[in-house]
Design a protein around this motif. Structure first.
Motif, PDB file in Angstrom:
ATOM      1  N   GLY B 303      -7.585  13.035  -3.004  1.00 34.88           N
ATOM      2  CA  GLY B 303      -6.471  13.596  -2.235  1.00 34.88           C
ATOM      3  C   GLY B 303      -5.537  12.546  -1.677  1.00 34.88           C
ATOM      4  O   GLY B 303      -4.412  12.867  -1.285  1.00 34.88           O
ATOM      5  N   THR B 304      -5.979  11.285  -1.648  1.00 33.59           N
ATOM      6  CA  THR B 304      -5.140  10.200  -1.128  1.00 33.59           C
ATOM      7  C   THR B 304      -3.937  10.001  -2.062  1.00 33.59           C
ATOM      8  O   THR B 304      -4.095   9.906  -3.276  1.00 33.59           O
ATOM      9  N   LYS B 305      -2.753   9.945  -1.473  1.00 32.85           N
ATOM     10  CA  LYS B 305      -1.538   9.832  -2.293  1.00 32.85           C
ATOM     11  C   LYS B 305      -1.200   8.378  -2.595  1.00 32.85           C
ATOM     12  O   LYS B 305      -1.438   7.487  -1.780  1.00 32.85           O
ATOM     13  N   ILE B 306      -0.639   8.176  -3.805  1.00 30.85           N
ATOM     14  CA  ILE B 306      -0.294   6.833  -4.282  1.00 30.85           C
ATOM     15  C   ILE B 306       1.226   6.689  -4.353  1.00 30.85           C
ATOM     16  O   ILE B 306       1.921   7.595  -4.818  1.00 30.85           O
ATOM     17  N   PHE B 307       1.731   5.554  -3.889  1.00 29.48           N
ATOM     18  CA  PHE B 307       3.163   5.299  -3.864  1.00 29.48           C
ATOM     19  C   PHE B 307       3.525   3.997  -4.560  1.00 29.48           C
ATOM     20  O   PHE B 307       2.763   3.040  -4.540  1.00 29.48           O
ATOM     21  N   ALA B 308       4.731   3.997  -5.164  1.00 29.02           N
ATOM     22  CA  ALA B 308       5.368   2.755  -5.616  1.00 29.02           C
ATOM     23  C   ALA B 308       6.654   2.677  -4.807  1.00 29.02           C
ATOM     24  O   ALA B 308       7.588   3.427  -5.064  1.00 29.02           O
ATOM     25  N   GLY B 309       6.668   1.824  -3.807  1.00 33.50           N
ATOM     26  CA  GLY B 309       7.795   1.843  -2.875  1.00 33.50           C
ATOM     27  C   GLY B 309       7.816   3.187  -2.166  1.00 33.50           C
ATOM     28  O   GLY B 309       6.785   3.625  -1.657  1.00 33.50           O
ATOM     29  N   ASP B 310       8.971   3.860  -2.173  1.00 36.93           N
ATOM     30  CA  ASP B 310       9.076   5.160  -1.498  1.00 36.93           C
ATOM     31  C   ASP B 310       8.691   6.319  -2.404  1.00 36.93           C
ATOM     32  O   ASP B 310       8.566   7.454  -1.962  1.00 36.93           O
ATOM     33  N   GLU B 311       8.518   6.018  -3.676  1.00 38.48           N
ATOM     34  CA  GLU B 311       8.284   7.083  -4.644  1.00 38.48           C
ATOM     35  C   GLU B 311       6.795   7.420  -4.731  1.00 38.48           C
ATOM     36  O   GLU B 311       5.959   6.531  -4.925  1.00 38.48           O
ATOM     37  N   GLU B 312       6.489   8.714  -4.602  1.00 39.66           N
ATOM     38  CA  GLU B 312       5.104   9.134  -4.784  1.00 39.66           C
ATOM     39  C   GLU B 312       4.814   9.165  -6.277  1.00 39.66           C
ATOM     40  O   GLU B 312       5.493   9.852  -7.033  1.00 39.66           O
ATOM     41  N   VAL B 313       3.815   8.392  -6.726  1.00 42.79           N
ATOM     42  CA  VAL B 313       3.573   8.276  -8.169  1.00 42.79           C
ATOM     43  C   VAL B 313       2.182   8.743  -8.594  1.00 42.79           C
ATOM     44  O   VAL B 313       1.834   8.653  -9.772  1.00 42.79           O
ATOM     45  N   GLY B 314       1.411   9.263  -7.640  1.00 40.35           N
ATOM     46  CA  GLY B 314       0.092   9.712  -8.065  1.00 40.35           C
ATOM     47  C   GLY B 314      -0.824  10.115  -6.928  1.00 40.35           C
ATOM     48  O   GLY B 314      -0.435  10.077  -5.753  1.00 40.35           O
ATOM     49  N   THR B 315      -2.054  10.480  -7.300  1.00 40.87           N
ATOM     50  CA  THR B 315      -3.060  10.947  -6.344  1.00 40.87           C
ATOM     51  C   THR B 315      -4.436  10.472  -6.789  1.00 40.87           C
ATOM     52  O   THR B 315      -4.721  10.449  -7.986  1.00 40.87           O
ATOM     53  N   ILE B 316      -5.241  10.122  -5.822  1.00 40.62           N
ATOM     54  CA  ILE B 316      -6.632   9.763  -6.109  1.00 40.62           C
ATOM     55  C   ILE B 316      -7.451  11.043  -6.305  1.00 40.62           C
ATOM     56  O   ILE B 316      -7.275  12.016  -5.568  1.00 40.62           O
ATOM     57  N   THR B 317      -8.314  11.042  -7.326  1.00 45.58           N
ATOM     58  CA  THR B 317      -9.136  12.218  -7.599  1.00 45.58           C
ATOM     59  C   THR B 317     -10.620  11.997  -7.272  1.00 45.58           C
ATOM     60  O   THR B 317     -11.363  12.955  -7.083  1.00 45.58           O
ATOM     61  N   SER B 318     -11.053  10.746  -7.237  1.00 46.61           N
ATOM     62  CA  SER B 318     -12.416  10.405  -6.811  1.00 46.61           C
ATOM     63  C   SER B 318     -12.345   9.041  -6.158  1.00 46.61           C
ATOM     64  O   SER B 318     -11.626   8.169  -6.649  1.00 46.61           O
ATOM     65  N   GLY B 319     -13.104   8.838  -5.125  1.00 43.74           N
ATOM     66  CA  GLY B 319     -13.106   7.507  -4.534  1.00 43.74           C
ATOM     67  C   GLY B 319     -14.210   7.378  -3.521  1.00 43.74           C
ATOM     68  O   GLY B 319     -14.702   8.370  -2.984  1.00 43.74           O
ATOM     69  N   GLY B 320     -14.592   6.154  -3.278  1.00 41.48           N
ATOM     70  CA  GLY B 320     -15.639   5.923  -2.301  1.00 41.48           C
ATOM     71  C   GLY B 320     -16.059   4.473  -2.326  1.00 41.48           C
ATOM     72  O   GLY B 320     -15.394   3.635  -2.938  1.00 41.48           O
ATOM     73  N   PHE B 321     -17.172   4.216  -1.689  1.00 38.25           N
ATOM     74  CA  PHE B 321     -17.705   2.872  -1.635  1.00 38.25           C
ATOM     75  C   PHE B 321     -18.608   2.671  -2.840  1.00 38.25           C
ATOM     76  O   PHE B 321     -19.408   3.535  -3.175  1.00 38.25           O
ATOM     77  N   ALA B 322     -18.455   1.546  -3.513  1.00 37.76           N
ATOM     78  CA  ALA B 322     -19.269   1.243  -4.689  1.00 37.76           C
ATOM     79  C   ALA B 322     -20.403   0.314  -4.288  1.00 37.76           C
ATOM     80  O   ALA B 322     -20.182  -0.882  -4.091  1.00 37.76           O
ATOM     81  N   PRO B 323     -21.620   0.828  -4.161  1.00 36.26           N
ATOM     82  CA  PRO B 323     -22.726   0.004  -3.665  1.00 36.26           C
ATOM     83  C   PRO B 323     -22.995  -1.244  -4.500  1.00 36.26           C
ATOM     84  O   PRO B 323     -23.295  -2.295  -3.960  1.00 36.26           O
ATOM     85  N   SER B 324     -22.870  -1.146  -5.822  1.00 41.24           N
ATOM     86  CA  SER B 324     -23.173  -2.317  -6.664  1.00 41.24           C
ATOM     87  C   SER B 324     -22.083  -3.367  -6.600  1.00 41.24           C
ATOM     88  O   SER B 324     -22.323  -4.530  -6.890  1.00 41.24           O
ATOM     89  N   LEU B 325     -20.870  -2.956  -6.280  1.00 39.77           N
ATOM     90  CA  LEU B 325     -19.740  -3.891  -6.218  1.00 39.77           C
ATOM     91  C   LEU B 325     -19.437  -4.284  -4.778  1.00 39.77           C
ATOM     92  O   LEU B 325     -18.616  -5.158  -4.532  1.00 39.77           O
ATOM     93  N   GLU B 326     -20.089  -3.590  -3.837  1.00 36.37           N
ATOM     94  CA  GLU B 326     -19.918  -3.836  -2.398  1.00 36.37           C
ATOM     95  C   GLU B 326     -18.456  -3.791  -2.000  1.00 36.37           C
ATOM     96  O   GLU B 326     -17.963  -4.651  -1.253  1.00 36.37           O
ATOM     97  N   ARG B 327     -17.752  -2.786  -2.526  1.00 39.38           N
ATOM     98  CA  ARG B 327     -16.337  -2.620  -2.190  1.00 39.38           C
ATOM     99  C   ARG B 327     -15.932  -1.182  -2.497  1.00 39.38           C
ATOM    100  O   ARG B 327     -16.621  -0.487  -3.254  1.00 39.38           O
ATOM    101  N   PRO B 328     -14.814  -0.737  -1.923  1.00 36.32           N
ATOM    102  CA  PRO B 328     -14.349   0.592  -2.284  1.00 36.32           C
ATOM    103  C   PRO B 328     -13.703   0.602  -3.675  1.00 36.32           C
ATOM    104  O   PRO B 328     -13.091  -0.398  -4.076  1.00 36.32           O
ATOM    105  N   ILE B 329     -13.875   1.710  -4.393  1.00 33.19           N
ATOM    106  CA  ILE B 329     -13.209   1.921  -5.680  1.00 33.19           C
ATOM    107  C   ILE B 329     -12.709   3.363  -5.740  1.00 33.19           C
ATOM    108  O   ILE B 329     -13.250   4.232  -5.064  1.00 33.19           O
ATOM    109  N   SER B 330     -11.693   3.583  -6.537  1.00 38.28           N
ATOM    110  CA  SER B 330     -11.164   4.942  -6.696  1.00 38.28           C
ATOM    111  C   SER B 330     -10.705   5.129  -8.120  1.00 38.28           C
ATOM    112  O   SER B 330     -10.451   4.160  -8.835  1.00 38.28           O
ATOM    113  N   MET B 331     -10.585   6.393  -8.524  1.00 41.88           N
ATOM    114  CA  MET B 331      -9.839   6.685  -9.744  1.00 41.88           C
ATOM    115  C   MET B 331      -8.871   7.815  -9.442  1.00 41.88           C
ATOM    116  O   MET B 331      -9.061   8.581  -8.502  1.00 41.88           O
TER     117      MET B 331
END
Lengths: 119, 370
Positions: B303-331
């Motif tokens: 649900g998180t919205k993605i922007f390029a400058g002021d233009e809305e260019v997309g939305t996150i559909t899955s995301g969270g903390f990646a335990p093996s990478l020890e960082r957040p990731i999203s798609m």
């Protein structure tokens, strides 16, 4: 130690109140992976969302339990959010808030009442 | 809300201390005592046992398996006729509008096809096949549980109980015996790890699960870690990352559509939504599913919205903390012009714009035994 219905704990040292979340809350949240703390020297009102806490499962907020000024935050949590799961009642305190009147804290639950709440 | 369904392992989950949640109409274990993070890491270093009995198992029978394959190609833009005996392949049911009705696994088991479909979609998928397949008998399998064993210790652990599984390669399927019980096994999964999915009669499911859990390398793993594992592997979750509004080219799963079903191929088209789907395979789509690496530690969720400058260019559909990478990731999906790996974009989180970088998936390379 006093407890809120939002599963926060409070301890007082004069007018300085230290706030964290309970073991029960930490358990419910699961592994905590991200914490955003408030700026120090900010005035907050009771009920304001002032901390963002994210676990592997979801994001949630921690509210200010009393009116006052944030005078210190626990920066160790930013680098090591997992501390919340390891030591919620000790090392993982969130912030210290300076209040006008610490007796306002007495409106909150004692340990027995809180244990009854969480069953 | 009606009564929740229970899998054959329900009592075992409770005995193992699972925290149960409703999922797709089933009462399912979301985690056990160690929690999502430890369960995730255990699966990556040892082996995890997942109950995925909520998923739909379906057999398609026809005069011959080729007749069944040809028939199913009416609904799925994948070469099923080209699927050799004892092999499995990923596929999708497409809609007339060129969207995705569900994703599934299709296995050629010699004299029939065996499908595994998503739990939430199984009733719809079965009705869709019963209504539209002309030569197949569609048989939902309601008396078998489905277990997944995932992680580097899976091969040795399963081989000890079921000799022969070690010889299987990624996406092989086999029918093997365990103490007189017939197991339908595939070397596959949903974690990015080597592993197996095992269909076992419900009457034997708990005994079989206990036999696996007797191995100290195997721990039970809940749906919470199943989700973080598949996200690191860059795999789609139907309903989040793909659905009726996303086409195969948008979803970046063109690889699932073999040449023979594409324009110019011997069995081109002939599936729902072919006009749009084939055109997009040639020309590309207006948006594309990509991996996104948030800068900093804040997870960016669906649900998180993605922007390029002021233009809305997309939305996150899955995301969270990646335990093996020890960082957040999203798609998520971004306008194709911004889909190139390395593109810097911003995500709006709690009113603030934070940097994210488009990245190739998987986030963590798969360890399949090919």
């Amino acid at each position: 130690m006093k407890y809120t219905e939002d599963h926060e704990w409070l301890t007082a040292d004069g007018n300085l109140i230290t706030v964290g979340i309970t073991s029960h809350a930490a358990e419910q949240l699961g592994d905590v992976v991200f914490i955003e703390l408030p700026e120090t020297e900010t005035q907050v009102a009771k009920g304001d969302d002032i901390v963002v806490i994210e676990s592997v499962k979801a994001a949630s907020d921690i509210v200010a339990p009393l009116d006052g000024e944030i005078v210190e935050v626990n920066e160790a949590l930013v680098d090591n959010p997992g501390l919340v799961n390891e030591d919620p009642l000790g090392a993982a305190w969130f912030f210290k808030i300076k209040v006008e009147d610490a007796s306002a804290m007495n409106d909150y639950m004692d340990e027995d009442a809180y244990n009854e709440l969480i069953g | 809300m009606g009564e929740l369904n229970r899998t054959a392992l329900h009592d075992l989950h409770l005995e193992l201390g699972a925290k149960m949640v409703p999922f797709a109409g089933y009462d399912m274990p979301v985690q056990y005592a160690p929690g999502v993070m430890k369960e995730h890491l255990w699966t990556r270093s040892e082996a995890g046992l997942f109950d995925v009995s909520h998923m739909g198992q379906v057999c398609l029978d026809a005069e011959s398996v080729d007749v069944a394959a040809r028939d199913l190609e009416r609904l799925i833009p994948v070469s099923i006729l080209g699927l050799r005996q004892d092999r499995q392949r990923y596929g999708i049911f497409t809609s007339e509008a060129g969207g995705i009705l569900d994703d599934l696994m299709i296995a050629n088991r010699g004299d029939h096809l065996f499908l595994v479909v998503n739990a939430a979609m199984k009733a719809q998928d079965i009705a869709h096949m019963q209504a539209n397949l002309q030569d197949c008998t569609v048989t939902p399998i309601s008396d078998r549980a489905l277990l997944a064993l995932q992680g580097p210790k899976s091969e040795a652990a399963l081989e000890a109980l079921v000799p022969g599984v070690a010889e299987m390669r990624f996406m092989d399927v086999a029918t093997l015996d365990w103490n007189g019980t017939e197991l339908w096994i595939s070397r596959s999964g949903y974690s990015g790890e080597d592993g197996y999915e095992i269909s076992v009669p419900e009457t034997q499911a708990e005994t079989f699960a206990r036999a696996l859990l007797d191995n100290p390398a195997i721990e039970p793993i809940g749906l919470g870690a199943r989700d973080s594992l598949r996200l690191e592997a860059g795999l789609c979750l139907y309903g989040n990352d793909i659905d009726t509004t996303t086409s195969p080219a948008e979803a970046a799963i063109e690889w699932a559509i073999q040449k023979v079903r594409r324009t110019g191929g011997e069995r081109a088209g002939g599936f729902p939504g072919e006009a749009r789907i084939l055109k997009e395979l040639e020309e590309g789509a207006a948006r594309r599913r990509v991996g996104l690496l948030p800068e900093g530690r804040a997870p960016m969720r669906a649900g998180t919205k993605i922007f390029a400058g002021d233009e809305e260019v997309g939305t996150i559909t899955s995301g969270g903390f990646a335990p093996s990478l020890e960082r957040p990731i999203s798609m998520g999906y971004v306008t194709t012009a911004y889909a190139e790996s390395g593109t810097k974009l911003e995500a709006e989180l709690r009113g603030k714009r934070l940097p994210v970088t488009v990245t190739d998936m998987p986030f963590r390379p798969a360890t399949y035994k090919r």
